[in-house]
Scaffold this motif. Sequence first.
Motif, PDB file in Angstrom:
ATOM      1  N   HIS A 212       0.838  -1.198   0.000  1.00 50.21           N
ATOM      2  CA  HIS A 212       0.000   0.000   0.000  1.00 50.21           C
ATOM      3  C   HIS A 212       0.874   1.250   0.000  1.00 50.21           C
ATOM      4  N   VAL A 213       1.915   1.239   0.821  1.00 49.75           N
ATOM      5  CA  VAL A 213       2.826   2.395   0.905  1.00 49.75           C
ATOM      6  C   VAL A 213       3.571   2.587  -0.409  1.00 49.75           C
ATOM      7  N   GLN A 214       3.948   1.509  -1.065  1.00 52.59           N
ATOM      8  CA  GLN A 214       4.635   1.624  -2.355  1.00 52.59           C
ATOM      9  C   GLN A 214       3.791   2.400  -3.362  1.00 52.59           C
ATOM     10  N   ASP A 215       2.476   2.257  -3.273  1.00 51.90           N
ATOM     11  CA  ASP A 215       1.593   2.951  -4.216  1.00 51.90           C
ATOM     12  C   ASP A 215       1.622   4.471  -4.037  1.00 51.90           C
ATOM     13  N   TYR A 216       2.059   4.927  -2.866  1.00 48.14           N
ATOM     14  CA  TYR A 216       2.134   6.376  -2.643  1.00 48.14           C
ATOM     15  C   TYR A 216       3.224   7.027  -3.488  1.00 48.14           C
ATOM     16  N   PHE A 217       4.151   6.215  -3.985  1.00 49.50           N
ATOM     17  CA  PHE A 217       5.307   6.778  -4.678  1.00 49.50           C
ATOM     18  C   PHE A 217       5.251   6.557  -6.181  1.00 49.50           C
ATOM     19  N   THR A 218       4.030   6.434  -6.682  1.00 47.69           N
ATOM     20  CA  THR A 218       3.825   6.465  -8.125  1.00 47.69           C
ATOM     21  C   THR A 218       3.710   7.929  -8.562  1.00 47.69           C
ATOM     22  N   ARG A 219       3.986   8.181  -9.814  1.00 40.07           N
ATOM     23  CA  ARG A 219       3.967   9.563 -10.311  1.00 40.07           C
ATOM     24  C   ARG A 219       2.590  10.200 -10.142  1.00 40.07           C
ATOM     25  N   GLY A 244      13.961   1.442  -3.763  1.00 38.36           N
ATOM     26  CA  GLY A 244      14.220   1.278  -2.356  1.00 38.36           C
ATOM     27  C   GLY A 244      13.060   0.541  -1.720  1.00 38.36           C
ATOM     28  N   GLN A 245      13.257   0.084  -0.509  1.00 39.53           N
ATOM     29  CA  GLN A 245      12.226  -0.708   0.159  1.00 39.53           C
ATOM     30  C   GLN A 245      11.166   0.144   0.860  1.00 39.53           C
ATOM     31  N   ARG A 246      11.384   1.467   0.937  1.00 38.83           N
ATOM     32  CA  ARG A 246      10.436   2.372   1.598  1.00 38.83           C
ATOM     33  C   ARG A 246      10.206   1.965   3.058  1.00 38.83           C
ATOM     34  N   ILE A 247      11.256   1.485   3.729  1.00 33.30           N
ATOM     35  CA  ILE A 247      11.116   1.025   5.107  1.00 33.30           C
ATOM     36  C   ILE A 247      10.692   2.158   6.033  1.00 33.30           C
ATOM     37  N   ARG A 248      11.279   3.348   5.857  1.00 34.57           N
ATOM     38  CA  ARG A 248      10.981   4.452   6.779  1.00 34.57           C
ATOM     39  C   ARG A 248       9.544   4.955   6.637  1.00 34.57           C
ATOM     40  N   PRO A 249       9.050   5.198   5.421  1.00 37.82           N
ATOM     41  CA  PRO A 249       7.633   5.557   5.328  1.00 37.82           C
ATOM     42  C   PRO A 249       6.713   4.435   5.810  1.00 37.82           C
ATOM     43  N   LEU A 250       7.118   3.188   5.577  1.00 38.67           N
ATOM     44  CA  LEU A 250       6.322   2.064   6.072  1.00 38.67           C
ATOM     45  C   LEU A 250       6.235   2.103   7.594  1.00 38.67           C
ATOM     46  N   LEU A 251       7.357   2.364   8.261  1.00 39.19           N
ATOM     47  CA  LEU A 251       7.361   2.423   9.719  1.00 39.19           C
ATOM     48  C   LEU A 251       6.474   3.556  10.227  1.00 39.19           C
ATOM     49  N   ALA A 252       6.515   4.694   9.544  1.00 35.20           N
ATOM     50  CA  ALA A 252       5.675   5.826   9.952  1.00 35.20           C
ATOM     51  C   ALA A 252       4.192   5.461   9.837  1.00 35.20           C
ATOM     52  N   VAL A 253       3.814   4.855   8.730  1.00 34.85           N
ATOM     53  CA  VAL A 253       2.413   4.472   8.513  1.00 34.85           C
ATOM     54  C   VAL A 253       2.013   3.371   9.500  1.00 34.85           C
ATOM     55  N   LEU A 267      -3.943  11.825   5.526  1.00 32.65           N
ATOM     56  CA  LEU A 267      -2.879  12.059   6.494  1.00 32.65           C
ATOM     57  C   LEU A 267      -1.814  10.979   6.402  1.00 32.65           C
ATOM     58  N   GLN A 268      -2.238   9.750   6.241  1.00 32.42           N
ATOM     59  CA  GLN A 268      -1.319   8.621   6.140  1.00 32.42           C
ATOM     60  C   GLN A 268      -0.402   8.767   4.930  1.00 32.42           C
ATOM     61  N   THR A 269      -0.972   9.141   3.805  1.00 32.55           N
ATOM     62  CA  THR A 269      -0.178   9.336   2.592  1.00 32.55           C
ATOM     63  C   THR A 269       0.841  10.446   2.785  1.00 32.55           C
ATOM     64  N   ALA A 270       0.387  11.544   3.373  1.00 34.06           N
ATOM     65  CA  ALA A 270       1.291  12.675   3.598  1.00 34.06           C
ATOM     66  C   ALA A 270       2.445  12.294   4.532  1.00 34.06           C
ATOM     67  N   LEU A 271       2.155  11.532   5.585  1.00 33.61           N
ATOM     68  CA  LEU A 271       3.212  11.107   6.511  1.00 33.61           C
ATOM     69  C   LEU A 271       4.283  10.297   5.789  1.00 33.61           C
ATOM     70  N   ALA A 272       3.838   9.375   4.933  1.00 35.76           N
ATOM     71  CA  ALA A 272       4.787   8.549   4.192  1.00 35.76           C
ATOM     72  C   ALA A 272       5.679   9.413   3.288  1.00 35.76           C
TER      73      ALA A 272
END
Length: 519
Positions: A212-219, A244-253, A267-272
């Motif tokens: 789910h978090v990976q989808d936040y980083f699409t164009r 990258g594995q997006r570990i840090r945004p994943l941890l935040a979410v 809010l969740q998307t913005a945090l990531a």
Amino acid sequence: MNVPKDVKVRNQLRREAAALVALKKLTPPLGFDRLEELAVELLAKLNFDHEFLDFTLVLCGNELWRDVIAATPFDRRLLLLPQCLKNTQSCQGEMDELGLICAGCKGCQIDAVLTKAEGLGYTTLVAEGTTVAVGLVEEGAIDAVIGVSCMPVLQRSFEPVSRSAVPVIGLPLLYDGCENTKADYGWLFEEMHQYRFHPDKQPLSVSLLKDHVQDYFTRSTLQNYFHEKHETDKLALEMLEIGGQRIRPLLAVLAYRSYVSEPNEELQTALAIIVECFHKASLIHDDIEDGDDFRYQQQTLHRTAGIPQAINVGDYLIGKGYRLLAGLKVGPQLTVDSLKIVAQSHLNLSGGQGDDLAMCDDVFRFSVDDVLHIFARKTGEAVKVALLLGATQGGAPESDLQVLAQFADWFGIAYQIRDDLQEYRTETEQQQRHHFPFLLTLLKERLQETQRQPVVEQLPQMDLVQIRDLIAREQVDRHTDAFQRLYVEKCYRELDRLQNLKLRLSLYGLLGKLFKNES
């Protein structure tokens, strides 16, 4: 490893195990030694001898996980049956790489159990051991397991299941054997049907959340946050798109979702994205400072766009992160608290990076404690800001924030020691001494302890081959393994203090996956 043959004795032990765990208000996971203490206490209370100690230990473990299993929807559970339940004389099933494919021949109880389980929505598997089950949890296919197995397999499975915090209820076969064994099917059906809606107990699937978090980083998503008509904004967006594995945004979410009952997707998307802005800025600047040419299998930004442009993009991402953070639709005090977390993290991270750069120039003037402190401020700080930002936005209590901060320090140290070991054990033409500073400082201190000062004084002049030979002779890598195990264990013990069950189990699972072979 005996299982009581009398169903009345089995049920009595089950009831008493449930009462004992409830009385002590225990939450999962618990170590083997603590569960054994509970089992001994229960048997003593009932005036039973230790014939059923292992069986009682399994029951205590079941009760520890009961609320989590019960809160897990049927379609997020796995029913794991052993192949030895089949009738070897009449079975028409076939075997594949996962296990038995039941033919529905009615020659044993397997078909009836699978039909009932699949009707409820379970994923089912007829295979030996729990390796596949743990893998399915890590992949996000399931969140909990109800498994039937012989006592020896249940005992062997305890360590990997506990380390990965896999929610599991285990039902021992009534007797051991490799074929034509028998289970207590009444007990099994009772466990299969238990369900109680309890959002605070239902586990989070880290793997599903990661996708789910990976989808936040699409164009298409990032363009909602990066839409200025200048080169810097364009390059910043491209940097966030890079893998990258997006570990840090994943941890935040993950931290945020663990503390809220109804997550706010915006809010969740913005945090990531905020956390990734800060992270990518630090990577751009690190690559310049370290002179690295490649990251994520492609040229670094300062190689493709030049150092001035790369510095500017890094600065822009920092500004963007703060701007997005200040613009979150939350209360003013929450905004202030979040800004303090991120600002303090920047100070700590910059201080750690400065010491790290100094260490590259003269590693032997640093001690083991110095290096551990640098690891905590660099690697640990990046984890800390993600966890604290997400947890704070979710409304975590101060006691949990303190636990998460300490956990992040221990995690950063364990993770960086692992990186140093991997760097040392993977020889490349580009390898340099400062690529594994922990091993070098540990080597120096071991030589000092054995009063070989002349060798210590020669260390700065030794080439890489001589250093590696000395590390091997002094078995420094093995001692480094012990340090890593120590800090992984510190991570687990710190998580045991975390009050939020969802986040504790999720971080346990993350540790179990990252340090699978080291703990």
